[in-house]
Design a protein around this motif. Structure first.
Motif, short mmCIF file in Angstrom:
data_model
loop_
_atom_site.label_atom_id
_atom_site.label_comp_id
_atom_site.label_asym_id
_atom_site.label_seq_id
_atom_site.Cartn_x
_atom_site.Cartn_y
_atom_site.Cartn_z
N LEU A 438 0.81 -1.21 0.00
CA LEU A 438 0.00 0.00 0.00
C LEU A 438 0.85 1.26 0.00
CD1 LEU A 438 -2.64 -1.11 2.67
CD2 LEU A 438 -2.93 -1.07 0.18
N GLY A 439 2.11 1.14 0.42
CA GLY A 439 2.98 2.31 0.48
C GLY A 439 3.73 2.53 -0.83
N THR A 440 4.49 3.60 -0.85
CA THR A 440 5.29 3.94 -2.03
C THR A 440 6.73 3.51 -1.80
OG1 THR A 440 3.87 5.84 -2.46
CG2 THR A 440 6.03 5.81 -3.55
N SER A 441 7.27 2.73 -2.73
CA SER A 441 8.62 2.17 -2.57
C SER A 441 9.45 2.47 -3.81
CB SER A 441 8.55 0.65 -2.36
OG SER A 441 7.66 0.33 -1.31
N PRO A 442 10.77 2.59 -3.64
CA PRO A 442 11.64 2.80 -4.81
C PRO A 442 11.66 1.56 -5.70
CG PRO A 442 12.93 2.49 -2.81
CD PRO A 442 11.52 2.61 -2.37
N LEU A 443 11.92 1.77 -6.98
CA LEU A 443 11.83 0.69 -7.95
C LEU A 443 12.77 -0.47 -7.61
CD1 LEU A 443 10.81 -0.47 -10.61
CD2 LEU A 443 12.56 0.88 -11.79
N GLU A 444 14.00 -0.14 -7.15
CA GLU A 444 14.93 -1.23 -6.87
C GLU A 444 14.43 -2.15 -5.76
OE1 GLU A 444 16.44 2.60 -4.88
OE2 GLU A 444 15.63 1.97 -6.83
N LEU A 445 13.71 -1.57 -4.80
CA LEU A 445 13.16 -2.40 -3.73
C LEU A 445 11.97 -3.22 -4.23
CD1 LEU A 445 13.07 -0.63 -0.25
CD2 LEU A 445 14.00 -2.85 -0.85
N VAL A 446 11.18 -2.64 -5.13
CA VAL A 446 10.06 -3.39 -5.71
C VAL A 446 10.58 -4.61 -6.47
CG1 VAL A 446 8.14 -3.29 -7.35
CG2 VAL A 446 8.60 -1.34 -5.85
N LEU A 447 11.67 -4.42 -7.19
CA LEU A 447 12.27 -5.55 -7.90
C LEU A 447 12.78 -6.62 -6.94
CD1 LEU A 447 14.21 -3.65 -10.73
CD2 LEU A 447 11.98 -4.79 -10.85
N GLU A 448 13.32 -6.18 -5.78
CA GLU A 448 13.72 -7.15 -4.76
C GLU A 448 12.52 -7.92 -4.22
OE1 GLU A 448 16.41 -6.12 -1.59
OE2 GLU A 448 17.24 -4.44 -2.74
N VAL A 449 11.41 -7.22 -4.05
CA VAL A 449 10.19 -7.89 -3.59
C VAL A 449 9.76 -8.95 -4.60
CG1 VAL A 449 7.72 -7.57 -3.14
CG2 VAL A 449 9.37 -5.96 -2.19
N PHE A 450 9.72 -8.58 -5.90
CA PHE A 450 9.34 -9.55 -6.92
C PHE A 450 10.29 -10.75 -6.92
CE2 PHE A 450 7.16 -6.12 -9.72
CZ PHE A 450 5.97 -6.34 -9.06
N ALA A 451 11.58 -10.49 -6.71
CA ALA A 451 12.56 -11.58 -6.73
C ALA A 451 12.34 -12.54 -5.58
CB ALA A 451 13.98 -11.00 -6.67
N VAL A 452 12.09 -12.01 -4.37
CA VAL A 452 11.91 -12.90 -3.22
C VAL A 452 10.58 -13.64 -3.33
CG1 VAL A 452 10.76 -11.32 -1.59
CG2 VAL A 452 12.35 -13.05 -0.74
N LEU A 453 9.56 -13.02 -3.93
CA LEU A 453 8.29 -13.72 -4.12
C LEU A 453 8.44 -14.85 -5.13
CD1 LEU A 453 5.77 -10.71 -4.17
CD2 LEU A 453 5.93 -12.50 -2.43
N LEU A 454 9.19 -14.59 -6.22
CA LEU A 454 9.43 -15.65 -7.20
C LEU A 454 10.16 -16.82 -6.57
CD1 LEU A 454 10.46 -13.79 -10.49
CD2 LEU A 454 8.48 -15.28 -10.16
N LYS A 455 11.16 -16.53 -5.75
CA LYS A 455 11.93 -17.60 -5.13
C LYS A 455 11.05 -18.42 -4.19
CE LYS A 455 16.23 -18.63 -2.72
NZ LYS A 455 16.51 -19.69 -3.71
#
Length: 816
Positions: A438-455
């Motif tokens: 729900l919050g606003t996050s920098p793009l590099e952190l969003v990509l980290e989130v996607f990576a950990v979710l994929l793993k």
């Protein structure tokens, strides 16, 4: 009390007083007590006792407890309280010393039955009922009953102990009533006798070295401040806050949870001056003294307070954040984000708590994540919200859990060992990660989130529940504000993520674990619903085997999976995402087959939901031949034994009617060119179509369905149909209809219980005649009542209780 109940009451009182009789169960006695409460609300209790001497005989008989069963004894104690709640009846009962014999120190405590918890509970409830007037307060002060209540606070039965504490609060509040509005509150030494006695007892208990006694005193105070919002509570806190404060000087602090509950209850009081009473200082001291695990709930409660100093809010927020700050420091050897970890003693305590044992580490982290997740959704959420460090911490915890983290310190290594493979922590971290979307996050952190979710989704070590949470978090991040300027399309990064996700989703759709297949299908359904119309998403989906696999799962051996596959296939078809048009037409027949033959209810319900949505949205397969579609569905539903399927079938029928009668924003081929779109008179041609369908007969037979929700839905449907068609024909014309005799015959069979008899082919006039002849409003009112409304009468209750002991003749019993 009506005459029939008055006639039955003497026999019932005689049965209750006879220990040789097997009295009805506790449920009947509870219903009987409720009935007496209703009677005393309508007429004076004193008049009731005088008109029915059998009641006084029963209550007097209870003074010989050896001649009464414990169940009846408990009932009688509560019944006396109901009568004595009215002051004139209280005085009447007191004259014969009945009250003293039942509630005085020489009464109930000397009974052998006192050892039974239900008797002690009945004694407390009886006192609570009668304590509603000044005469009761004098009785409580003089009879020794208050001292007995004090002793019952430590009762081995938790129900009795809790009721005793609640009763003390009730007596205290009653004692302090009666002051003139706006008059000054008297000092504690000038309080009424009962109030002083309770306050002194609580104060003594707070000074006790025994933790149970301290806990009892704190619980009484917590309930008092939670319920009583009168000025006298300020005097009470002024008197008792010093002994409460001294509890923090003990090592260890006793009754920690009860102490925190009290402080938060006082802080919510609308009448106290917190600055003057030193409450904020006490809360700050408590937060600094408690262990991290103990301080977490208090910190969250403090942050929820409406009026709280900013300094205290900052302290409470730091207490909540410290465990996550320690995680970051242990894995990066960095000092931690500003404001999260400041090197205070509190943070050192947090490190010790995290590293002391695996259970302590898991418990503290799960509690912290849950508290922060709740806090982010509240209006009192701190601002600014530290989105970046919290997101880093959540991602780090997931990496520690799946073993992909690379700790660079000994503490980080110990955390890896404690959290590795821990499903509980993974679930909590994924829940929190989803909330952070729900919050606003920098793009590099969003990509980290996607990576950990994929793993997490790809890992063979992920449990079914972890995968379900990961799917949910993934969906929330795809729906998060990080989108393209159009506001609805997926961002380029999200599309790249989906390109990697679909192969994993294919794998999960083929999982040997049915829970995983089910979660994957639910996730797919949400994806299609949200982005099925976007070209890039459609291209990514078509390049995978996901649609084919979802269609194959319609044959899954597990019914839950088949139901989810129905939903996913329905969404795919709605968005035109089936491989070929032939597949779409085949899907309709597959779903019809499931509706007609599946042995489990879940898939059949899912089919009806899909069909209703297709009909509402104008699906191509439905529009092609709507009449055939509705007729075929209703024929299958009318034979279904699952009441939820029948209700959903009636919902589909109502959608069809609404659309066909030209309601706004709805589309159906029957609305084209019909006067109903511009007039309140439905077209005769449509009514003829309606008569050819099994819709009317299905709804007509469902009116007397054995499952009430089905009958209610059918009644609503027929009321809607009658209201929309009432202007099509006048009653005289319908009465002269050639089918009127057969209609009357069908109605007669229906009223006599032959609901399975078909009505046969009906003309529109005959259908309208049937609708007019039914008292649908009356039926709707009867269906709104509970199923036992006839048997809930007092006469029925008394007859049943007497029938259980053979007092009534067999044909007089109203057994149900």
């Amino acid at each position: 009390m009506d005459a029939e109940c008055s006639r039955l009451l003497p026999a019932l009182c005689a049965v209750l007083a006879d220990p040789r009789q097997l009295v009805a169960d506790d449920t009947c006695l509870e219903k009987l007590l409720d009935w007496f409460k209703t009677v005393t609300e309508a007429e004076p209790s004193l008049q009731l006792l005088q008109d029915h001497p059998c009641l006084m005989e029963l209550l007097s008989h209870v003074l010989k407890p050896q001649d009464v069963s414990p169940r009846v004894l408990s009932f009688a104690l509560r019944l006396v309280g109901v009568f004595a709640a009215q002051e004139d009846c209280f005085q009447y009962l007191q004259q014969g010393e009945l009250l003293l014999g039942l509630f005085g120190e020489t009464g109930a405590l000397s009974w052998a039955a006192w050892s039974i918890p239900s008797v002690r509970s009945g004694w407390i409830q009886g006192l609570c009922s009668l304590a509603h007037h000044p005469s009761a307060l004098h009785f409580l002060a003089d009879s020794g009953a208050v001292d007995t209540i004090f002793s019952l606070q430590g009762d081995p039965s938790l129900f009795v102990a809790s009721a005793a504490s609640q009763l003390l609060v009730h007596i205290l509040a009653l004692s302090m009533q009666g002051g003139a509005p706006g008059s000054p509150v008297p000092e504690a030494v000038a309080w009424p006798v009962c109030a002083q006695k309770i306050m002194n007892h609580v104060e003594e208990s707070l000074h006790s070295k025994a933790t149970p006694q301290v806990t009892q005193a704190l619980n009484v105070l917590t309930t008092t401040f939670g319920r009583c919002h009168n000025p006298w509570t300020g005097v009470l806190w002024e008197r008792l806050s010093p002994p409460v404060a001294r509890l923090f000087e003990r090592d260890p602090i006793p009754a920690t949870h009860s102490l925190m509950d009290l402080l938060l209850s006082v802080a919510r009081s609308p009448v106290l001056n917190f600055a003057a009473c030193g409450l904020w200082e006490m809360l700050a001291q408590t937060l600094s003294r408690l262990s991290p695990t103990q301080a977490g709930p208090l910190a969250l409660g403090t942050l929820k307070l409406q009026h709280c100093p900013q300094e205290l809010r900052t302290q409470a927020f730091r207490v909540l954040l410290q465990p996550l700050a320690c995680i970051l420091k242990a894995t990066t050897q960095a000092p931690g984000p500003p404001g999260l970890l400041d090197g205070t003693a509190g943070s050192l305590l947090t490190v010790d708590a995290l590293l002391s044992s695996k259970s302590a580490c898991v418990g503290l982290l799960c509690q912290t994540l849950a508290h922060l997740e709740e806090l982010q959704m509240l209006p009192q959420c701190p601002s600014p919200w530290p989105q970046v460090p919290l997101l880093q911490a959540a991602v780090t915890i997931l990496r520690l859990s799946d073993g992909s983290a690379d700790p660079s310190s000994s503490a980080g290594g110990r955390l890896c060992g404690a959290l590795g493979g821990c499903v509980r922590v993974q679930r909590a971290a994924l829940d929190f990660l989803g909330t952070l979307s729900l919050g606003t996050s920098p793009l590099e952190l969003v990509l980290e989130v996607f990576a950990v979710l994929l793993k997490t989704l790809e890992s063979p070590e992920s449990s079914p529940m972890v995968l379900k949470k990961a799917f949910q978090a993934t969906l929330r991040w795809l729906q998060s504000p990080h989108k393209t300027p159009s506001g609805s399309d997926l961002s380029p990064d999200a599309l790249l993520f989906l390109g990697e996700l679909f192969p994993i989703l294919q794998k999960r759709l083929c999982s040997p674990c049915w829970e995983v297949r089910d979660s994957a299908l639910e996730f797919l359904t949400h994806l299609i619903r949200d982005w099925g119309g976007q070209a890039d998403f459609r291209e990514a989906l078509h390049s995978s085997e996901v649609p084919t696999l979802a269609r194959q799962l319609l044959q899954d051996p597990e019914s839950y999976v088949r139901a989810s596959a129905v939903g996913a296939a329905g969404q795919l078809s709605s968005q035109g995402l089936q491989a070929t048009p032939a597949n779409q037409q085949g899907l309709l027949m597959d779903l019809m087959h499931i509706l007609s033959t599946d042995s489990e209810g879940f898939p059949r319900r899912a089919v009806l939901r899909v069909f209703t949505e297709w009909l509402r949205d104008g699906h191509a397969d439905v529009v092609r031949d709507t009449e055939w579609f509705v007729a075929t569905v209703l024929q299958a539903v009318s034979r279904d034994l699952d009441w939820e399927v029948r209700v959903q079938g009636l919902e589909l029928a109502q959608v069809f009617l609404i659309q066909a009668m030209g309601q706004p924003r709805l589309h159906c081929p029957y609305t084209v060119g019909l006067p109903g779109a511009t007039s309140s008179r439905p077209h005769l041609e449509f009514l003829q179509t309606l008569c050819r369908l099994p819709l009317f007969e299905f709804a007509f037979c469902a009116l007397l369905d054995c499952d009430r929700p089905v009958a209610q839905k059918a009644c609503d449907l027929l009321l809607f149909l009658r209201d929309k068609t009432v202007s099509c024909s006048n009653p005289q014309e319908a009465g002269d209809s050639p089918n009127s005799a057969s209609v009357e015959a069908a109605l007669q069979r229906w009223r006599e219980g032959e609901q399975a008899q078909p009505l046969g082919d009906l003309e529109p006039e005959a259908m309208l005649a049937i609708l007019r002849s039914l008292d649908l409003e009356g039926l709707q009112g009867r269906l709104a009542k509970s199923s036992d409304h006839v048997e809930k009468s007092p006469q029925s209750l008394l007859q049943d209780m007497l029938a259980t002991v053979g007092v009534l003749e067999e044909n007089e019993a109203d057994c149900y």
